[in-house]
Write an enzyme that holds these catalytic residues in place. Sequence first.
Site, mmCIF file in Angstrom:
data_model
loop_
_atom_site.group_PDB
_atom_site.id
_atom_site.type_symbol
_atom_site.label_atom_id
_atom_site.label_comp_id
_atom_site.label_asym_id
_atom_site.label_seq_id
_atom_site.Cartn_x
_atom_site.Cartn_y
_atom_site.Cartn_z
ATOM 1 C CB CYS A 161 -0.739 0.031 1.055
ATOM 2 S SG CYS A 161 -2.265 -1.395 1.046
ATOM 3 C CB VAL A 162 3.970 2.329 1.435
ATOM 4 C CG1 VAL A 162 5.223 3.318 1.351
ATOM 5 C CG2 VAL A 162 3.266 2.242 2.911
#
Length: 219
Positions: A161-162
Site C-alpha cells: 500500500c505504501v
Amino acid sequence: MTEFSQYVPEFVSDSDREAFAKGQYGERIGWGHSPAVIVVDITNQFTQDEYALGSSATTESLLDANERLLNAARQAELPIFYTRGPSDEEIAHVAMELRKGGEAYEVGDANEICEDLEPRDDEIVIEKTKPSAFFDTHLAGMLTHHDIDTAIVTGVSTSGCVRATVVDASSHNFRTIVPAECVADRATASHEMALFEMQMKYADILPTDEVVGEVRTLS
C-alpha cells in the site's frame, strides 16, 4: 553518471546500479513549499501480533518514528491524512473476496488506527478498499484544496500500500518523500527492494531525522 548517495540496499549489484544510473534514475526530487503527511494503514491488523498480518516486533520502531514525525508535523500545522481499510463489515468482506477468492473476513477492530498513533479530531481518516490511498478516494482533491505540493508518505506495507500510494502521488505530480524508518513490511527483502525502486523512480527516500528536521523549519 548519477551518484547513488540515497537508498541502495547492499544486494543491488553494480550492474543494476549502472543500468539505473545510465537513465539518470535516482536523482533527488527535493521538497516543494507546502507538504502534507499521509499515514498509510497503520492499523491494528498490521501492528498487533494477534492478527495474521500483524507483527509488533516489525512495527515497534515504525511507531516510534511516525510519532516523532507526527509531533513535528502537528507543531508545524501541516495537514495530516490517515488511511485504513473499510470499517463496514460487508464492504470489507467483498473487498477480501475479490482479493483472496472468498476467504472469510471479520473486521472487528482490525482496521482501526493503532492507539499509539490515534488521529486528532482535525485530522482526516480515509477508508479505502484498494492498495493506493488515491484510488477511488478524495485524497488528491483534498491535497489540492490545501495547496499541497509535497506528500510525505509513511506506513505499511512498504512493498504494497505504501508503494502504490507513492506511485499514485507521483502520478498526480506531487513531490513525494518517504522517511525510511516510517515504513515497514513483513519481509525484509520486499521492504528493501521497494524502497530502492521508489527511490529510483518516484520518491526521495530519506532518513526520518532529516525529514523531521525539514518539517520543523516550517514551524
